[in-house]
Design a protein around this motif. Structure first.
Motif, PDB file in Angstrom:
ATOM      1  N   GLY A 160     -12.915  12.628  -4.844  1.00 40.87           N
ATOM      2  CA  GLY A 160     -11.854  13.275  -5.610  1.00 40.87           C
ATOM      3  C   GLY A 160     -10.448  12.602  -5.074  1.00 40.87           C
ATOM      4  O   GLY A 160     -10.319  11.452  -5.164  1.00 40.87           O
ATOM      5  N   PHE A 161      -9.611  13.721  -4.749  1.00 38.00           N
ATOM      6  CA  PHE A 161      -8.178  13.300  -4.439  1.00 38.00           C
ATOM      7  C   PHE A 161      -7.972  13.475  -3.066  1.00 38.00           C
ATOM      8  O   PHE A 161      -8.108  14.132  -2.239  1.00 38.00           O
ATOM      9  CB  PHE A 161      -7.229  14.128  -4.954  1.00 38.00           C
ATOM     10  N   MET A 162      -7.402  12.170  -2.269  1.00 33.48           N
ATOM     11  CA  MET A 162      -6.892  11.976  -0.950  1.00 33.48           C
ATOM     12  C   MET A 162      -5.638  12.271  -0.871  1.00 33.48           C
ATOM     13  O   MET A 162      -4.720  11.585  -1.319  1.00 33.48           O
ATOM     14  CB  MET A 162      -7.278  10.421  -0.621  1.00 33.48           C
ATOM     15  N   HIS A 163      -5.296  13.659  -0.307  1.00 36.12           N
ATOM     16  CA  HIS A 163      -3.807  14.042  -0.046  1.00 36.12           C
ATOM     17  C   HIS A 163      -3.349  13.992   1.476  1.00 36.12           C
ATOM     18  O   HIS A 163      -2.281  14.071   1.766  1.00 36.12           O
ATOM     19  CB  HIS A 163      -3.751  15.578  -0.660  1.00 36.12           C
ATOM     20  N   ALA A 164      -4.308  13.730   2.271  1.00 36.77           N
ATOM     21  CA  ALA A 164      -4.197  13.719   3.653  1.00 36.77           C
ATOM     22  C   ALA A 164      -3.250  12.180   3.964  1.00 36.77           C
ATOM     23  O   ALA A 164      -3.504  11.256   3.407  1.00 36.77           O
ATOM     24  CB  ALA A 164      -5.351  13.375   4.775  1.00 36.77           C
ATOM     25  N   LYS A 165      -2.108  12.585   4.915  1.00 34.02           N
ATOM     26  CA  LYS A 165      -1.486  11.445   5.446  1.00 34.02           C
ATOM     27  C   LYS A 165      -1.524  11.244   6.653  1.00 34.02           C
ATOM     28  O   LYS A 165      -1.036  11.881   7.776  1.00 34.02           O
ATOM     29  CB  LYS A 165      -0.050  11.782   5.115  1.00 34.02           C
ATOM     30  N   MET A 166      -2.352  10.222   7.208  1.00 37.79           N
ATOM     31  CA  MET A 166      -2.847   9.908   8.631  1.00 37.79           C
ATOM     32  C   MET A 166      -2.759   8.640   8.844  1.00 37.79           C
ATOM     33  O   MET A 166      -3.131   7.553   7.983  1.00 37.79           O
ATOM     34  CB  MET A 166      -4.159  10.326   8.772  1.00 37.79           C
ATOM     35  N   PHE A 167      -2.298   8.040  10.271  1.00 39.06           N
ATOM     36  CA  PHE A 167      -2.479   6.909  10.673  1.00 39.06           C
ATOM     37  C   PHE A 167      -3.343   6.977  12.157  1.00 39.06           C
ATOM     38  O   PHE A 167      -2.917   7.909  13.006  1.00 39.06           O
ATOM     39  CB  PHE A 167      -1.139   6.149  10.972  1.00 39.06           C
ATOM     40  N   ILE A 185      -5.909   3.944   7.569  1.00 41.49           N
ATOM     41  CA  ILE A 185      -4.499   4.824   7.093  1.00 41.49           C
ATOM     42  C   ILE A 185      -5.161   5.554   5.785  1.00 41.49           C
ATOM     43  O   ILE A 185      -6.045   4.953   5.155  1.00 41.49           O
ATOM     44  CB  ILE A 185      -3.681   3.757   6.480  1.00 41.49           C
ATOM     45  N   THR A 186      -4.943   6.785   5.598  1.00 39.19           N
ATOM     46  CA  THR A 186      -4.985   7.656   4.337  1.00 39.19           C
ATOM     47  C   THR A 186      -3.908   8.138   3.807  1.00 39.19           C
ATOM     48  O   THR A 186      -2.913   8.527   4.565  1.00 39.19           O
ATOM     49  CB  THR A 186      -5.883   8.816   4.920  1.00 39.19           C
ATOM     50  N   THR A 187      -3.731   7.946   2.329  1.00 44.80           N
ATOM     51  CA  THR A 187      -2.369   8.185   2.043  1.00 44.80           C
ATOM     52  C   THR A 187      -2.753   8.449   0.366  1.00 44.80           C
ATOM     53  O   THR A 187      -3.727   7.795  -0.347  1.00 44.80           O
ATOM     54  CB  THR A 187      -1.489   7.085   1.870  1.00 44.80           C
ATOM     55  N   PRO A 188      -2.219   9.617  -0.362  1.00 48.68           N
ATOM     56  CA  PRO A 188      -2.303   9.521  -1.655  1.00 48.68           C
ATOM     57  C   PRO A 188      -1.558   8.619  -2.562  1.00 48.68           C
ATOM     58  O   PRO A 188      -2.067   8.336  -3.664  1.00 48.68           O
ATOM     59  CB  PRO A 188      -1.662  11.058  -1.875  1.00 48.68           C
ATOM     60  N   TYR A 189      -0.632   8.004  -1.929  1.00 47.04           N
ATOM     61  CA  TYR A 189       0.022   7.048  -2.833  1.00 47.04           C
ATOM     62  C   TYR A 189       0.329   5.850  -1.743  1.00 47.04           C
ATOM     63  O   TYR A 189       0.553   5.931  -0.690  1.00 47.04           O
ATOM     64  CB  TYR A 189       1.542   7.535  -3.307  1.00 47.04           C
ATOM     65  N   SER A 238       0.079   2.157  -7.203  1.00 48.94           N
ATOM     66  CA  SER A 238      -0.653   1.877  -5.775  1.00 48.94           C
ATOM     67  C   SER A 238      -1.697   0.764  -6.160  1.00 48.94           C
ATOM     68  O   SER A 238      -1.870  -0.158  -5.323  1.00 48.94           O
ATOM     69  CB  SER A 238      -1.400   3.304  -5.637  1.00 48.94           C
ATOM     70  N   GLN A 239      -2.247   0.801  -7.258  1.00 46.99           N
ATOM     71  CA  GLN A 239      -3.179  -0.293  -7.236  1.00 46.99           C
ATOM     72  C   GLN A 239      -2.631  -1.658  -7.585  1.00 46.99           C
ATOM     73  O   GLN A 239      -3.355  -2.585  -7.245  1.00 46.99           O
ATOM     74  CB  GLN A 239      -4.094   0.026  -8.581  1.00 46.99           C
ATOM     75  N   SER A 240      -1.339  -1.879  -7.820  1.00 41.39           N
ATOM     76  CA  SER A 240      -0.778  -3.090  -7.954  1.00 41.39           C
ATOM     77  C   SER A 240      -0.595  -3.642  -6.683  1.00 41.39           C
ATOM     78  O   SER A 240      -0.301  -4.839  -6.758  1.00 41.39           O
ATOM     79  CB  SER A 240       0.721  -2.934  -8.760  1.00 41.39           C
ATOM     80  N   ASN A 241      -0.622  -3.087  -5.651  1.00 38.99           N
ATOM     81  CA  ASN A 241      -0.421  -3.670  -4.311  1.00 38.99           C
ATOM     82  C   ASN A 241      -1.991  -4.223  -3.911  1.00 38.99           C
ATOM     83  O   ASN A 241      -2.030  -4.668  -2.736  1.00 38.99           O
ATOM     84  CB  ASN A 241       0.063  -2.611  -3.337  1.00 38.99           C
ATOM     85  N   TYR A 242      -2.983  -3.749  -4.352  1.00 40.83           N
ATOM     86  CA  TYR A 242      -4.323  -4.028  -4.039  1.00 40.83           C
ATOM     87  C   TYR A 242      -4.597  -5.482  -3.621  1.00 40.83           C
ATOM     88  O   TYR A 242      -5.068  -5.821  -2.706  1.00 40.83           O
ATOM     89  CB  TYR A 242      -5.293  -3.534  -4.716  1.00 40.83           C
ATOM     90  N   LEU A 243      -4.471  -6.223  -4.863  1.00 42.00           N
ATOM     91  CA  LEU A 243      -4.855  -7.564  -4.726  1.00 42.00           C
ATOM     92  C   LEU A 243      -3.875  -8.380  -3.596  1.00 42.00           C
ATOM     93  O   LEU A 243      -4.793  -9.041  -2.773  1.00 42.00           O
ATOM     94  CB  LEU A 243      -4.353  -8.371  -6.077  1.00 42.00           C
ATOM     95  N   ASN A 244      -2.837  -8.404  -3.432  1.00 43.08           N
ATOM     96  CA  ASN A 244      -2.136  -8.969  -2.213  1.00 43.08           C
ATOM     97  C   ASN A 244      -2.584  -8.545  -1.046  1.00 43.08           C
ATOM     98  O   ASN A 244      -2.753  -9.447   0.013  1.00 43.08           O
ATOM     99  CB  ASN A 244      -0.537  -8.688  -2.354  1.00 43.08           C
ATOM    100  N   LEU A 245      -2.878  -7.398  -0.647  1.00 47.00           N
ATOM    101  CA  LEU A 245      -3.293  -6.646   0.505  1.00 47.00           C
ATOM    102  C   LEU A 245      -4.883  -7.273   0.883  1.00 47.00           C
ATOM    103  O   LEU A 245      -5.149  -7.839   1.656  1.00 47.00           O
ATOM    104  CB  LEU A 245      -3.304  -5.206   0.463  1.00 47.00           C
ATOM    105  N   LEU A 246      -5.425  -7.412  -0.228  1.00 44.21           N
ATOM    106  CA  LEU A 246      -7.045  -7.775  -0.186  1.00 44.21           C
ATOM    107  C   LEU A 246      -6.800  -9.331   0.164  1.00 44.21           C
ATOM    108  O   LEU A 246      -7.867  -9.741   1.074  1.00 44.21           O
ATOM    109  CB  LEU A 246      -7.721  -7.497  -1.405  1.00 44.21           C
ATOM    110  N   ILE A 300      -7.285   1.070   4.396  1.00 43.39           N
ATOM    111  CA  ILE A 300      -6.545   1.899   3.709  1.00 43.39           C
ATOM    112  C   ILE A 300      -7.316   2.449   2.649  1.00 43.39           C
ATOM    113  O   ILE A 300      -7.970   2.062   2.061  1.00 43.39           O
ATOM    114  CB  ILE A 300      -5.050   1.605   2.969  1.00 43.39           C
ATOM    115  N   ILE A 301      -7.144   4.140   2.833  1.00 43.67           N
ATOM    116  CA  ILE A 301      -8.122   4.964   1.720  1.00 43.67           C
ATOM    117  C   ILE A 301      -7.058   5.687   0.936  1.00 43.67           C
ATOM    118  O   ILE A 301      -6.204   6.406   1.293  1.00 43.67           O
ATOM    119  CB  ILE A 301      -8.824   6.003   2.639  1.00 43.67           C
ATOM    120  N   THR A 302      -7.168   5.474  -0.386  1.00 50.97           N
ATOM    121  CA  THR A 302      -6.327   6.093  -1.391  1.00 50.97           C
ATOM    122  C   THR A 302      -7.295   7.021  -2.494  1.00 50.97           C
ATOM    123  O   THR A 302      -8.507   6.851  -2.105  1.00 50.97           O
ATOM    124  CB  THR A 302      -5.736   5.013  -2.296  1.00 50.97           C
TER     125      THR A 302
END
Length: 512
Positions: free
Chosen positions: A427-434, A365-369, A407-415, A392-394
């Motif tokens: 830089g900035f990941m703006h792509a929205k892909m699955f 998954i890639t997502t900016p948010y 966004s970072q507040s979700n990292y811990l539980n996901l990890l 997941i790439i942010t």
């Protein structure tokens, strides 16, 4: 100094000033009411009770309900009027009626004479992959958008690559160009595009352009639509910004669609501003992606645009004038689909969740948010705990610091659940892909946040057994090579103060 002068003379400044004045007057009125009557507490509690009753018995997502309840209970004098203005959905009824006008026109007058895919397509998909057939059925049943064969596809891993191809295809236009975007900013990219559109108009090509008023408010001069119309371009400005408090301000057209003669269609993450093609550096390297369809599958994108055009301009159109005229060798099955905040169906998020649930080997998954609700967290967690490789790439360089903290507040539980999280360090990941299992992928405009899932008009293309899925996987593997993996140890070392700030911001993330 030049930027400051441009800001204070721009539409955004006056809009913000007038809205702030209304909020200030509103608060002043309430405070004066409070000081003028001894009955303000019973009255306030009555309206709080009524609002809470509406909230609890409504059909909003639980996280929206919790956020509004917190605001109402913590600061009722401010929270209550803000909920009455922004939290209720009455103002969307007019928008729904406008959208229904198109649907009625399509169902009663056009459906029987417009293209439909061969019924054998579904049967083939059902035999090859029942899970994919089920996902395709879900999208078609809710949006009316079917899966197609007879469509060639091409994937562009960078905005500059996509833009070069867009210019090439627009140059070839003979009949019409349909163009829908969220952001336009004057610069090399837009100046090149508008010059080409003006040229095509002079050649007799009909150009229709929709842009979102909020998306351009900082970047374009006042009445820019009149400038474009003077060039012969037909323009629809979606949901014009009016400087008064209104829940309709939340509904934005975040789609990006470009169609040439009904036969070629583009969609993906890129808007028309220089950062999207890395001619302007804002947050490091801007990573964005686009897909191009050629053939019958473009029809779904065309119908999405025409629905939004009729909705925005109230123009009656003969939809048969926009039907594709070519058929191309199939590259798997393609199914472009749209998502609307007015229908009550969370199509984009559910399509993502279905991909996660059906994955057997991996989901990338890639997502900016990364602002997730309970359903999405549960799906990601179960997949990872079941042995699926979930990555997941942010962005590493965010465009909005406070959103990135959420966004970072979700990292811990996901990890902790086994999900792997990466940040795109260039830089900035703006792509929205699955993409999942090399077999199914989605490329589109939908971010993994509440605005995209619940408040924006969005679109995307789901690919079944297509070369696009392999192209997306290969691209993401290249992205992973230059990205930094966020580890559980990294997150456990985050200072308490920062973690606390993330938690506070997360509480109000649906209202951002």
């Amino acid at each position: 100094m030049k930027k400051f002068l441009k800001f204070i003379t721009g539409r955004l400044f006056y809009f913000a000033l007038l809205v702030a004045a209304q909020i200030g007057f509103f608060i002043w009125l309430i405070l004066n009411f409070v000081s003028a009557t001894s009955f303000y507490l019973p009255i306030l509690y009555f309206f709080v009770f009524v609002s809470v009753a509406f909230l609890i018995n409504g059909d909003d997502h639980p996280i929206f309900i919790i956020s509004w309840l917190l605001l109402i209970f913590i600061a009722p004098i401010i929270g209550l009027p803000f909920y009455i203005i922004f939290g209720n959905k009455r103002s969307s009824s007019k928008l729904k009626r406008q959208m229904a006008k198109y649907q009625e026109h399509y169902e009663k007058e056009m459906r029987s004479i417009l293209p439909e895919p061969d019924a054998q397509i579904r049967q083939t998909l059902l035999q090859e992959a029942p899970n994919f057939a089920r996902q395709s059925d879900y999208i078609r049943n809710l949006t009316g958008a079917p899966a197609w064969e007879d469509t060639a596809v091409e994937y562009f891993p960078l905005g500059e690559d996509a833009f070069a191809k867009i210019l090439e295809e627009v140059e070839r236009a003979e009949k019409f160009i349909l163009f829908e975007t969220f952001i336009i900013a004057e610069g090399e990219m837009w100046d090149t595009m508008v010059a080409l559109l003006k040229k095509k108009v002079a050649e007799g090509v009909t150009v229709r352009l929709i842009y979102d008023d909020m998306g351009v408010i900082r970047n374009l001069p006042t009445k820019y639509d009149q400038t474009l119309k003077s060039m012969g371009i037909q323009v629809g400005v979606f949901n014009r910004i009016k400087p008064h408090l209104d829940a309709k301000l939340n509904y934005r057209d975040h789609r990006k669609i470009l169609i040439v003669d009904g036969n070629v269609g583009f969609t993906g993450g890129i808007n028309f501003a220089d950062e999207y093609i890395n001619r302007k550096i804002r947050f490091g390297h801007w990573k964005d992606t686009t897909v191009m369809l050629r053939g019958m599958g473009v029809w779904n994108l065309t119908l999405m645009f025409l629905q939004q055009w009729i909705f925005t301009t109230d123009e009656d159109l003969d939809l048969t004038a926009f039907i594709p005229t070519i058929s191309c060798p199939s590259d798997g099955f393609v199914q472009p689909f749209g998502d609307s905040p007015l229908d009550g169906d969370n199509i984009s998020e559910n399509a993502y969740i279905q991909m996660i649930n059906h994955a057997q080997r991996y989901v990338y998954i890639t997502t900016p948010y990364l602002i997730l609700d309970t359903q999405m967290v549960t799906a990601l967690t179960i997949a990872a705990q079941s042995g699926v490789d979930v990555r997941i790439i942010t962005p590493h360089f965010p465009d909005k610091w406070y959103v990135h903290m959420v966004s970072q507040s979700n990292y811990l539980n996901l990890l902790k659940a086994g999900v792997k999280v990466f940040e795109y360090t260039p830089g900035f990941m703006h792509a929205k892909m699955f993409v999942a299992d090399d077999e199914v992928s989605i490329v589109g405009t939908t971010n993994m946040d509440y605005r995209s899932f619940y408040l924006h008009f969005e679109c995307g293309v789901i690919f079944f057994h297509s070369s696009v899925s392999l192209a997306v996987r290969n691209d993401i593997e290249r992205i992973l090579e230059v990205s930094r993996e966020v580890t559980l140890q990294d997150e456990e070392k985050v200072p308490f103060s920062r973690r606390f700030m993330r938690s506070i911001l997360k509480l109000f993330s649906p209202l951002m």
